[in-house]
Motif scaffolding. Sequence first.
Motif, PDB file in Angstrom:
ATOM      1  N   LEU A   8       0.854  -1.173   0.000  1.00  0.00           N
ATOM      2  CA  LEU A   8       0.000   0.000   0.000  1.00  0.00           C
ATOM      3  C   LEU A   8       0.894   1.229   0.000  1.00  0.00           C
ATOM      4  CD1 LEU A   8      -2.669  -1.036   2.677  1.00  0.00           C
ATOM      5  CD2 LEU A   8      -2.872  -1.192   0.188  1.00  0.00           C
ATOM      6  N   ALA A   9       0.701   2.095  -0.986  1.00  0.00           N
ATOM      7  CA  ALA A   9       1.494   3.311  -1.095  1.00  0.00           C
ATOM      8  C   ALA A   9       0.693   4.467  -0.511  1.00  0.00           C
ATOM      9  CB  ALA A   9       1.848   3.592  -2.552  1.00  0.00           C
ATOM     10  N   GLY A  10       1.292   5.169   0.476  1.00  0.00           N
ATOM     11  CA  GLY A  10       0.622   6.262   1.136  1.00  0.00           C
ATOM     12  C   GLY A  10       1.308   7.585   0.892  1.00  0.00           C
ATOM     13  N   PRO A  11       0.949   8.604   1.667  1.00  0.00           N
ATOM     14  CA  PRO A  11       1.551   9.925   1.489  1.00  0.00           C
ATOM     15  C   PRO A  11       3.068   9.872   1.692  1.00  0.00           C
ATOM     16  CG  PRO A  11      -0.370  10.035   2.915  1.00  0.00           C
ATOM     17  CD  PRO A  11      -0.055   8.588   2.738  1.00  0.00           C
ATOM     18  N   GLY A  12       3.770  10.759   0.986  1.00  0.00           N
ATOM     19  CA  GLY A  12       5.221  10.750   1.091  1.00  0.00           C
ATOM     20  C   GLY A  12       5.770   9.435   0.594  1.00  0.00           C
ATOM     21  N   ARG A  13       6.596   8.820   1.409  1.00  0.00           N
ATOM     22  CA  ARG A  13       7.169   7.526   1.044  1.00  0.00           C
ATOM     23  C   ARG A  13       6.610   6.388   1.895  1.00  0.00           C
ATOM     24  NH1 ARG A  13      13.593   8.516  -0.283  1.00  0.00           N
ATOM     25  NH2 ARG A  13      13.273  10.090  -1.938  1.00  0.00           N
ATOM     26  N   LEU A  14       5.448   6.635   2.500  1.00  0.00           N
ATOM     27  CA  LEU A  14       4.831   5.599   3.327  1.00  0.00           C
ATOM     28  C   LEU A  14       4.527   4.373   2.476  1.00  0.00           C
ATOM     29  CD1 LEU A  14       3.591   4.607   5.990  1.00  0.00           C
ATOM     30  CD2 LEU A  14       1.426   5.652   5.248  1.00  0.00           C
ATOM     31  N   ARG A  15       4.910   3.231   2.998  1.00  0.00           N
ATOM     32  CA  ARG A  15       4.725   1.969   2.281  1.00  0.00           C
ATOM     33  C   ARG A  15       4.370   0.895   3.290  1.00  0.00           C
ATOM     34  NH1 ARG A  15       8.032   0.163  -2.864  1.00  0.00           N
ATOM     35  NH2 ARG A  15       7.694  -2.092  -2.927  1.00  0.00           N
ATOM     36  N   VAL A  16       3.205   0.267   3.096  1.00  0.00           N
ATOM     37  CA  VAL A  16       2.770  -0.818   3.975  1.00  0.00           C
ATOM     38  C   VAL A  16       2.859  -2.114   3.175  1.00  0.00           C
ATOM     39  CG1 VAL A  16       0.902  -1.746   5.384  1.00  0.00           C
ATOM     40  CG2 VAL A  16       1.196   0.734   5.181  1.00  0.00           C
ATOM     41  N   PRO A  17       3.883  -2.939   3.409  1.00  0.00           N
ATOM     42  CA  PRO A  17       4.064  -4.148   2.603  1.00  0.00           C
ATOM     43  C   PRO A  17       3.125  -5.269   3.043  1.00  0.00           C
ATOM     44  CG  PRO A  17       5.787  -4.008   4.242  1.00  0.00           C
ATOM     45  CD  PRO A  17       4.969  -2.753   4.393  1.00  0.00           C
ATOM     46  N   ALA A  18       2.907  -6.198   2.133  1.00  0.00           N
ATOM     47  CA  ALA A  18       2.094  -7.376   2.429  1.00  0.00           C
ATOM     48  C   ALA A  18       2.954  -8.615   2.368  1.00  0.00           C
ATOM     49  CB  ALA A  18       0.953  -7.493   1.418  1.00  0.00           C
ATOM     50  N   THR A  19       2.532  -9.623   3.106  1.00  0.00           N
ATOM     51  CA  THR A  19       3.127 -10.948   2.976  1.00  0.00           C
ATOM     52  C   THR A  19       2.443 -11.645   1.807  1.00  0.00           C
ATOM     53  OG1 THR A  19       3.512 -11.067   5.353  1.00  0.00           O
ATOM     54  CG2 THR A  19       3.558 -13.133   4.126  1.00  0.00           C
ATOM     55  N   VAL A  20       3.231 -12.075   0.817  1.00  0.00           N
ATOM     56  CA  VAL A  20       2.668 -12.571  -0.444  1.00  0.00           C
ATOM     57  C   VAL A  20       2.971 -14.058  -0.607  1.00  0.00           C
ATOM     58  CG1 VAL A  20       2.610 -12.288  -2.944  1.00  0.00           C
ATOM     59  CG2 VAL A  20       2.961 -10.292  -1.462  1.00  0.00           C
ATOM     60  N   GLU A  21       1.939 -14.808  -1.010  1.00  0.00           N
ATOM     61  CA  GLU A  21       2.086 -16.225  -1.317  1.00  0.00           C
ATOM     62  C   GLU A  21       1.623 -16.477  -2.747  1.00  0.00           C
ATOM     63  OE1 GLU A  21      -0.343 -18.317   1.391  1.00  0.00           O
ATOM     64  OE2 GLU A  21       0.843 -17.818   3.174  1.00  0.00           O
ATOM     65  N   PHE A  22       2.228 -17.452  -3.396  1.00  0.00           N
ATOM     66  CA  PHE A  22       1.798 -17.866  -4.732  1.00  0.00           C
ATOM     67  C   PHE A  22       0.428 -18.522  -4.651  1.00  0.00           C
ATOM     68  CE2 PHE A  22       1.426 -21.486  -7.684  1.00  0.00           C
ATOM     69  CZ  PHE A  22       1.376 -20.787  -8.885  1.00  0.00           C
ATOM     70  N   ARG A  23      -0.397 -18.232  -5.630  1.00  0.00           N
ATOM     71  CA  ARG A  23      -1.742 -18.811  -5.703  1.00  0.00           C
ATOM     72  C   ARG A  23      -2.105 -18.960  -7.173  1.00  0.00           C
ATOM     73  NH1 ARG A  23      -6.384 -16.016  -6.634  1.00  0.00           N
ATOM     74  NH2 ARG A  23      -8.363 -17.024  -6.078  1.00  0.00           N
ATOM     75  N   ARG A  24      -2.323 -20.165  -7.621  1.00  0.00           N
ATOM     76  CA  ARG A  24      -2.700 -20.357  -9.022  1.00  0.00           C
ATOM     77  C   ARG A  24      -4.125 -19.855  -9.224  1.00  0.00           C
ATOM     78  NH1 ARG A  24      -0.517 -22.778 -13.136  1.00  0.00           N
ATOM     79  NH2 ARG A  24       1.108 -23.700 -11.812  1.00  0.00           N
TER      80      ARG A  24
END
Length: 840
Positions: free
Chosen positions: A91-107
């Motif tokens: 998630l990209a927010g104001p300024g350089r705010l960045r909220v990352p997610a934990t990502v898994e592969f999913r077909r």
Amino acid sequence: MASRIDFYKRAVYLTLRRINDNPDSVLHKVYRTTLLGSRRLVSLVARKPVAWVAQLQSARWLNDHQFEITGFAFERGIGFPDQPPVVRVWLAGPGRLRVPATVEFRRDLAASGRTKDSDFDYSNTGFRAVFDLGGLFGGEPMQLRAQVSVFGRGRTRTGGFEKRFGGGSAKFPSARALDGVQVVPRWVADEGLVIDVRKPVATLGSLEFSGRRMLLEVRGEGLTGGELVNETGVVPLAAAGDASGVLRLEGELPPPAPAGATGAGLVAEDVDGLHGWVRHAWYEAWVTDRDGRRLQVAVNRPGPELGEGGELSGYVADGCLLIRDTPVSLLVSSVAFETEPELGVRVAGRVRGDATGASLQFVGAHQTLPATLQVEDGRFEAFCPLMSSTWGRPPLPPKASAYTLRGLTAGNEWFWIGTDSDLIDQLPREPQHPLFRFRFQVDGGRRLQFRVKAPRADDELGFYHQRVLEEEYRNTTFEPEDSVFFESFYGRSAACNPRALDALIAAEHPELTRYWGVVDNSVGVPPGAVPVVYNTRAWWNARGRSRWVIANDWLRVKFAHQPHQVVLQTWHGSMFKRIGLDRPGFDPIQERALKKERDKWDLLLSQNRHSSEIFRSAYAWEGPILEEGYPRNDALAGGDGRPIRELLGIPLEDTVVLYAPTWRDDQTKAELLLDVAALAAELGDGYTLLLRGHTRTHEISEAVTAEHLLDVTTYPDITELFLASDILITDYSSVMFDFSATGRPMIFFVPDLDDYRDSLRGVYFDLEELAPGPVIYDPALVAPAVRSAAAERVDSYAAKYDEWQARFNPHDDGESGRRVLARLFATDPPRLRPASADPE
């Protein structure tokens, strides 16, 4: 012109695909460098990624802090055949705010359906991403946008979501609130998924209903008044505040709209051809503060439904309070796919208002499935069987379509049925069954749906897998099998001349396997035959192995004639309207396609000399013609229509009038030129009018209902309808040449004859000169003509009828099928026929 453009587009595509498939060539490297470089340039100018495909499939809360999304993302033309790409989501927010997610592969099998690019299987670009949003609660108001990055094959592309799945949680994501802060997922056009962090000034405290009165408590500083607002106007609310910051609002909603009312404030129902108005109004709740600001009332707790009442209820949308007003409604809270003891769908939930005597049904494009309904103590449960028998045939699964849950009151008035947000969070859901692919979802109005699709396996879905299957088919040397492959109207039915020949083969050659190509398993095939669903591996193989192929329409580019095969083209009617090369405006591109189709045939069936001559010119046909009459008309020789009338529920003493118009080439909607409901009403008691739409208009037609009228468009065998009918009304349809085998009266209603003959299609003879019945242009004259025909006052057409039958029905003697099969089985396959060329 359009066909020429399509041809050149297809030629360019095939050329580029051949270049792209050869990575060792210089042309491939030049093409790829040019393609990717131009995309970078266009992306910079447009400030958005070009050829970027990113779809949000679901969006749901796992708990108060964790928010899960699923989806897929890729760049068209860049596949990952060796291993899935590396996907990052944040998630990209104001300024350089960045909220990352934990990502898994999913077909995700839906990915390859988002583009017609058949070069790659994009299903390995799916992912599941989980955000921990706990840090946003208690923070400052802001907006964040979901971003996806895909890395693989030395290339990285980044962008937002451009599409979303509209049948589940991605369409209706819910909000969460904690410590006075709301986190609201929303979809914004041209932005995709955004997360709003809000600090609501006015929040819901409590909500109660008593009849049509509402008591609302709102918490906030300096609140002074409130109102309910919708497009029809404003409902003012009496306000009383206290020192604790609680504003109490009370008011009575206007009387509900009368039954049958339409207009502003009511929600229009238009589901698959059934039109009605649901008495369903909605209101937004607003308050004002001492500074005159208008504020929407926020809801800082989970759960979509608020307040327990009869006609009135509260619900949440984008974190804010709305009031729904409908005399009776259902809210679905659970749905289950059951296979035992009966295949079907079970739904349950809450009832608001009086649902006594109500009925439920799942409504699809061309089929309605009734459900049994039980109501008790404010709750309901319903069961909808998925196997149903129509027209007295064996039970079959539903036609491929989306089926929407709809309700009717005891007074035959539509009412609203919604879906609980907790259930929407679980959607889409796809239970497995061998007869079809199945998915639970909702529509744009939060109504529960299920979608039925053809039962293709995972490796048969999408453009990529279909290309692989077709290439295997074209490159395989098939072992011949003692079988017959039948196809009728591109698999939309199992009828016409192929059906009649199937019956003879089943009786006289039981050792032969009989395959029927069908669009899905809702198409009933003859007893003992094997249905093979279009574009499945079984369908491709049956087409390749069978020694005989019998079809009544084009086999199209997906068919390659095998050396061991004999192909019989039975066609589907004698011709009044021009076909093929005889049609006006037939251009060279269409001519090339027609001749490629014609070259797949070995034998061509003709009903009469008139048709044989036309086939020679319209298809430039030089091969053998079996001028033996139509096997489908064998049943008309001495057949009895009384069992068909009993099946359809028609009184045996009624005069049955069959209206069977053809289709128009410029049709986008199957609009009838004859008002059948008005005709049925004018004819009145003693008459039954049957409406039979053309097979090519099934997808754009709507069911018609009226007293003394029966819509038999989906009835599987028109020959049986001929037997049951006393009179035919048609226009330019080839049914005129089949029904005439009965010798019964025919009426020709042709209000657009001049346009059809001179501008649209062209014809082969003067209908007014040859017609063995009245030719009518004025709809007001149709009913008198029917009564005249019913009274057997047709002496003036007796001579014309004899001439007509001698010209068009000389071989329709009840033995056509046997003559055709004798010639088919006596024909040797053309051993040296070359394989069909690549698709155009």
